[in-house]
Design an enzyme around this catalytic site. Structure first.
Site, PDB file in Angstrom:
ATOM      1  CD1 TRP A 242       4.199   5.508 -19.286  1.00 24.52           C
ATOM      2  CD2 TRP A 242       3.211   4.695 -17.398  1.00 24.52           C
ATOM      3  NE1 TRP A 242       2.835   5.338 -19.360  1.00 24.52           N
ATOM      4  CE2 TRP A 242       2.263   5.024 -18.120  1.00 24.52           C
ATOM      5  CE3 TRP A 242       2.620   4.101 -15.899  1.00 24.52           C
ATOM      6  CZ2 TRP A 242       0.993   4.821 -18.006  1.00 24.52           C
ATOM      7  CZ3 TRP A 242       1.544   3.929 -15.713  1.00 24.52           C
ATOM      8  CH2 TRP A 242       0.583   4.225 -16.893  1.00 24.52           C
ATOM      9  CB  SER A 243       7.168   3.306 -22.307  1.00 25.77           C
ATOM     10  OG  SER A 243       7.313   4.934 -22.244  1.00 25.77           O
ATOM     11  CD  GLU A 244      10.087  -1.308 -23.278  1.00 22.41           C
ATOM     12  OE1 GLU A 244       9.024  -1.922 -23.513  1.00 22.41           O
ATOM     13  OE2 GLU A 244      11.151  -0.952 -23.881  1.00 22.41           O
ATOM     14  CB  SER A 245       6.818  -3.098 -17.454  1.00 18.74           C
ATOM     15  OG  SER A 245       7.227  -2.217 -16.514  1.00 18.74           O
TER      16      SER A 245
ATOM     17  CB  ILE B  32      12.607   3.206 -19.950  1.00 23.03           C
ATOM     18  CG1 ILE B  32      13.256   4.337 -20.849  1.00 23.03           C
ATOM     19  CG2 ILE B  32      12.771   1.861 -20.251  1.00 23.03           C
ATOM     20  CD1 ILE B  32      14.872   4.187 -20.807  1.00 23.03           C
TER      21      ILE B  32
END
Length: 167
Positions: free
Chosen positions: A52-55, A50
């Protein structure tokens, strides 16, 4: 009886390509990820996926919609999680973001009986959206949600392959 057909082979998994700076930022927050994983019973590499995907592990990340921090919490969500945690809102503080985001994910996992895909749908779009989607009898998640889930799962698997959460 007919023999069962062989299962479809899994497509070749393409791990994420992280540069040295991204890996360093990811490693830096692993003690916080491990703590949140233990505190809320959520897989550490799902949390990493999460983040990685978000920020991309940038604690100062913010998007056009107003989400902020490592786990890209919206202000109202961050306030709600801060209240549940008995803490002040500090969206750019990695420890707060990981604790609050993982608390939110744990609530969604509980609400949707451990279904990680539905919990990720709720994490990204809100639990009410998932309930509405379910109430409409829809079977296929929105394309954007599917893309988000795939990205998180790819991150989760990549971090597992890299031996995370290495502390």
């Amino acid at each position: 009886p007919e023999p069962e057909p062989a299962p479809e082979p899994e497509p070749d998994f393409e791990p994420l390509k992280l540069n040295a700076e991204q890996l360093a930022r990811a490693r830096k927050v692993q003690p916080l990820v491990v703590q949140a994983s233990e505190d809320f019973g959520v897989d550490a590499n799902l949390i990493n996926g999460i983040i990685w995907s978000e920020s991309k592990f940038n604690p100062k990340a913010r998007n056009r919609s107003g989400a902020k921090g490592l786990m890209q919490l919206m202000p109202i969500t961050a306030r709600g999680m801060a209240k549940k945690l008995g803490r002040r809102v500090r969206v750019y503080d990695p420890e707060f973001s990981i604790q609050a985001g993982t608390k939110l994910l744990s609530i969604m996992l509980e609400r949707f009986d451990g279904d990680v895909e539905l919990a990720l749908f709720a994490f990204g779009r809100g639990g009410g959206r998932v309930r509405g989607w379910q109430a409409n009898g829809e079977t296929e998640m929105p394309a954007g949600v599917q893309k988000f889930i795939a990205k998180v799962r790819r991150g989760q698997k990549t971090f597992e392959m890299l031996g995370f959460p290495a502390v």
